[in-house]
Write a protein that holds these residues in place. Structure first.
Motif, short mmCIF file in Angstrom:
data_model
loop_
_atom_site.label_atom_id
_atom_site.label_comp_id
_atom_site.label_asym_id
_atom_site.label_seq_id
_atom_site.Cartn_x
_atom_site.Cartn_y
_atom_site.Cartn_z
N PHE A 31 0.81 -1.24 0.14
CA PHE A 31 0.18 0.11 0.02
C PHE A 31 0.87 1.19 -0.07
O PHE A 31 0.52 2.30 -0.86
N LEU A 44 0.86 3.99 -2.74
CA LEU A 44 0.68 5.51 -2.50
C LEU A 44 1.90 6.22 -2.85
O LEU A 44 1.66 7.30 -3.83
N VAL A 46 -8.21 11.34 -2.08
CA VAL A 46 -7.71 10.05 -1.18
C VAL A 46 -7.00 10.32 0.24
O VAL A 46 -7.48 9.52 1.14
N ARG A 47 -6.64 11.59 0.34
CA ARG A 47 -6.16 11.93 1.47
C ARG A 47 -7.12 12.07 2.73
O ARG A 47 -6.95 11.64 3.65
N LYS A 65 -10.11 10.45 2.55
CA LYS A 65 -10.51 9.15 2.78
C LYS A 65 -9.58 8.23 3.73
O LYS A 65 -9.92 7.92 4.58
N LEU A 66 -8.35 8.59 3.40
CA LEU A 66 -7.24 7.85 4.49
C LEU A 66 -7.54 8.61 5.92
O LEU A 66 -7.39 7.75 6.89
N ALA A 98 -10.47 7.35 7.73
CA ALA A 98 -10.42 6.06 8.18
C ALA A 98 -9.37 5.86 9.26
O ALA A 98 -9.74 5.04 10.20
N TYR A 99 -8.41 6.73 9.34
CA TYR A 99 -7.41 6.67 10.30
C TYR A 99 -8.33 6.95 11.63
O TYR A 99 -8.16 6.51 12.63
#
Length: 120
Positions: free
Chosen positions: A51, A55, A104-105, A107-108, A111-112
């Motif tokens: 991953f 990335l 994407v940032r 979403k990450l 999620a974190y």
């Protein structure tokens, strides 16, 4: 001059933008499917390492697209490139790539934050 502006208005620009976004998303999906198809089985690394590599590669590609856009703009300003459509397409592509990176940032980060809330 107003006849030229009414022929190509903001609606046309927004429609073109949505087409570029759709095509970019389709290309990313194809690229991601082709890149991730055999990578996990071929290497003995942990899934997190794959991953991180993916990335990192994606961020390098976004950087390259932005550098290409800047180079095209500088070349146009110097008169080396005369096709404004190519310059605008490169700028639009860089914008789309940056927007996708931000999504994407986000979403990450979400999620974190969700994972951190689960632990407590």
């Amino acid at each position: 001059m107003s006849a030229v502006r009414t022929g190509f208005g903001i609606e046309d620009v927004m429609a073109l933008r949505s087409q570029v976004l759709a095509r970019s998303a389709a290309l990313r999906a194809v690229r991601a499917a082709s890149e991730t198809g055999g990578a996990p089985q071929a290497t003995g690394r942990a899934p997190g390492a794959g991953f991180a590599d993916t990335l990192n590669t994606a961020l390098k590609q976004v950087s390259a697209v932005q550098e290409h856009s800047s180079a095209m703009q500088v070349a146009y300003e110097r008169g080396q490139v005369t096709d404004i459509a190519q310059v605008m397409l490169a700028r639009q592509e860089a914008g789309v790539a940056f927007e996708a990176t931000l999504q994407v940032r986000n979403k990450l980060l979400n999620a974190y934050q969700d994972i951190m809330r689960m632990g407590g």
